[in-house]
Design a protein around this motif. Sequence first.
Motif, PDB file in Angstrom:
ATOM      1  N   GLU A 251       0.828  -1.210   0.000  1.00  0.00           N
ATOM      2  CA  GLU A 251       0.000   0.000   0.000  1.00  0.00           C
ATOM      3  C   GLU A 251       0.864   1.262   0.000  1.00  0.00           C
ATOM      4  O   GLU A 251       0.628   2.198  -0.770  1.00  0.00           O
ATOM      5  N   HIS A 252       1.894   1.275   0.852  1.00  0.00           N
ATOM      6  CA  HIS A 252       2.753   2.449   0.923  1.00  0.00           C
ATOM      7  C   HIS A 252       3.614   2.607  -0.328  1.00  0.00           C
ATOM      8  O   HIS A 252       3.830   3.727  -0.798  1.00  0.00           O
ATOM      9  N   VAL A 253       4.107   1.504  -0.853  1.00  0.00           N
ATOM     10  CA  VAL A 253       4.897   1.569  -2.086  1.00  0.00           C
ATOM     11  C   VAL A 253       4.054   2.128  -3.230  1.00  0.00           C
ATOM     12  O   VAL A 253       4.494   3.009  -3.975  1.00  0.00           O
ATOM     13  N   THR A 254       2.837   1.624  -3.364  1.00  0.00           N
ATOM     14  CA  THR A 254       1.943   2.090  -4.428  1.00  0.00           C
ATOM     15  C   THR A 254       1.641   3.575  -4.264  1.00  0.00           C
ATOM     16  O   THR A 254       1.631   4.337  -5.244  1.00  0.00           O
ATOM     17  N   HIS A 255       1.403   4.005  -3.028  1.00  0.00           N
ATOM     18  CA  HIS A 255       1.131   5.425  -2.757  1.00  0.00           C
ATOM     19  C   HIS A 255       2.319   6.287  -3.187  1.00  0.00           C
ATOM     20  O   HIS A 255       2.158   7.331  -3.831  1.00  0.00           O
ATOM     21  N   ASP A 256       3.533   5.864  -2.806  1.00  0.00           N
ATOM     22  CA  ASP A 256       4.726   6.638  -3.160  1.00  0.00           C
ATOM     23  C   ASP A 256       4.937   6.686  -4.672  1.00  0.00           C
ATOM     24  O   ASP A 256       5.316   7.727  -5.225  1.00  0.00           O
ATOM     25  N   LEU A 257       4.699   5.567  -5.342  1.00  0.00           N
ATOM     26  CA  LEU A 257       4.833   5.531  -6.798  1.00  0.00           C
ATOM     27  C   LEU A 257       3.850   6.495  -7.456  1.00  0.00           C
ATOM     28  O   LEU A 257       4.212   7.247  -8.371  1.00  0.00           O
ATOM     29  N   GLN A 258       2.622   6.490  -6.999  1.00  0.00           N
ATOM     30  CA  GLN A 258       1.609   7.390  -7.546  1.00  0.00           C
ATOM     31  C   GLN A 258       2.012   8.837  -7.332  1.00  0.00           C
ATOM     32  O   GLN A 258       1.883   9.675  -8.233  1.00  0.00           O
ATOM     33  N   HIS A 259       2.520   9.133  -6.139  1.00  0.00           N
ATOM     34  CA  HIS A 259       2.898  10.506  -5.799  1.00  0.00           C
ATOM     35  C   HIS A 259       4.020  11.014  -6.700  1.00  0.00           C
ATOM     36  O   HIS A 259       3.908  12.083  -7.312  1.00  0.00           O
ATOM     37  N   VAL A 260       5.113  10.235  -6.797  1.00  0.00           N
ATOM     38  CA  VAL A 260       6.270  10.717  -7.554  1.00  0.00           C
ATOM     39  C   VAL A 260       5.968  10.778  -9.049  1.00  0.00           C
ATOM     40  O   VAL A 260       6.419  11.698  -9.740  1.00  0.00           O
ATOM     41  N   LEU A 261       5.196   9.822  -9.543  1.00  0.00           N
ATOM     42  CA  LEU A 261       4.896   9.829 -10.975  1.00  0.00           C
ATOM     43  C   LEU A 261       3.960  10.979 -11.335  1.00  0.00           C
ATOM     44  O   LEU A 261       4.150  11.646 -12.361  1.00  0.00           O
ATOM     45  N   ASN A 262       2.970  11.245 -10.487  1.00  0.00           N
ATOM     46  CA  ASN A 262       2.070  12.369 -10.747  1.00  0.00           C
ATOM     47  C   ASN A 262       2.830  13.697 -10.726  1.00  0.00           C
ATOM     48  O   ASN A 262       2.565  14.590 -11.552  1.00  0.00           O
ATOM     49  N   LEU A 263       3.762  13.842  -9.801  1.00  0.00           N
ATOM     50  CA  LEU A 263       4.590  15.062  -9.766  1.00  0.00           C
ATOM     51  C   LEU A 263       5.419  15.193 -11.036  1.00  0.00           C
ATOM     52  O   LEU A 263       5.528  16.275 -11.619  1.00  0.00           O
ATOM     53  N   TRP A 264       5.990  14.070 -11.471  1.00  0.00           N
ATOM     54  CA  TRP A 264       6.827  14.108 -12.676  1.00  0.00           C
ATOM     55  C   TRP A 264       5.976  14.428 -13.910  1.00  0.00           C
ATOM     56  O   TRP A 264       6.391  15.234 -14.754  1.00  0.00           O
ATOM     57  N   LEU A 265       4.818  13.823 -14.005  1.00  0.00           N
ATOM     58  CA  LEU A 265       3.930  14.108 -15.135  1.00  0.00           C
ATOM     59  C   LEU A 265       3.525  15.564 -15.134  1.00  0.00           C
ATOM     60  O   LEU A 265       3.513  16.237 -16.188  1.00  0.00           O
ATOM     61  N   HIS A 266       3.201  16.105 -13.959  1.00  0.00           N
ATOM     62  CA  HIS A 266       2.828  17.521 -13.860  1.00  0.00           C
ATOM     63  C   HIS A 266       3.973  18.419 -14.325  1.00  0.00           C
ATOM     64  O   HIS A 266       3.753  19.410 -15.037  1.00  0.00           O
ATOM     65  N   SER A 267       5.197  18.078 -13.918  1.00  0.00           N
ATOM     66  CA  SER A 267       6.351  18.880 -14.321  1.00  0.00           C
ATOM     67  C   SER A 267       6.588  18.831 -15.828  1.00  0.00           C
ATOM     68  O   SER A 267       7.268  19.698 -16.381  1.00  0.00           O
ATOM     69  N   ASN A 268       6.028  17.814 -16.480  1.00  0.00           N
ATOM     70  CA  ASN A 268       6.136  17.687 -17.938  1.00  0.00           C
ATOM     71  C   ASN A 268       4.867  18.146 -18.656  1.00  0.00           C
ATOM     72  O   ASN A 268       4.651  17.830 -19.825  1.00  0.00           O
ATOM     73  N   GLY A 269       4.001  18.866 -17.926  1.00  0.00           N
ATOM     74  CA  GLY A 269       2.805  19.439 -18.527  1.00  0.00           C
ATOM     75  C   GLY A 269       1.669  18.468 -18.755  1.00  0.00           C
ATOM     76  O   GLY A 269       0.803  18.707 -19.584  1.00  0.00           O
TER      77      GLY A 269
END
Length: 212
Positions: free
Chosen positions: A192-210
């Motif tokens: 659960e925590h791994v999945t949460h962290d993956l979602q968080h970092v990937l969403n931030l990265w996607l946002h930074s790429n517009g």
Amino acid sequence: MLGKFIVIEGLEGAGKTTAINAVTHILIKKNITELVYTREPGGTAIAEALRTIIKKGLNDEPLTDKAELLMFYAARIQLIENVIKPALQANKWVIGDRHDLSTQAYQGGGRQIDPQFLSMLREGVLAGFKPDLTIYMDISPELGLQRARSRGALDRIEQESLPFFERIRARYLELARRDKSIITIDASQSLEHVTHDLQHVLNLWLHSNGID
């Protein structure tokens, strides 16, 4: 290149499949559905044949460290030129199970191959080609190998000594600290925590790429 290349890295038992599934889920939610999956070594007929030799050996002939290294790069360039680059040029996103960071960690750290030789080979073969994002799933060798053993018999590389994997992890962490395109996830946490962290970092990265 129009698409993006995302790579999942880590020791045996780090949960790369879990990470790939989480990345896929997030991308699909963002309407990114043209996805291509790769694994290294492998992904083409020649690369898969090399994978079999690397993983299992051949006729009990000892595989030297440099021969192993060269096989990884032969398989990698086949995959890049025949699968990854065409997919990216077609505006598809590629999700890779391992890429060159594995070689830097396993052959550079684990096998302790001369860094000058490794650097020369990498630049000569890849010519600067690299993933847009690498997610490194960090786990202790003890826990990772325990998980790997629970899946079944270990292959030729997985049977190496604990110090071998400790050197690999140290090199992974060193390289991740030096490269902002590598994000580290604590893979020893609960699913659960791994999945949460993956979602968080990937969403931030996607946002930074517009991409929202």
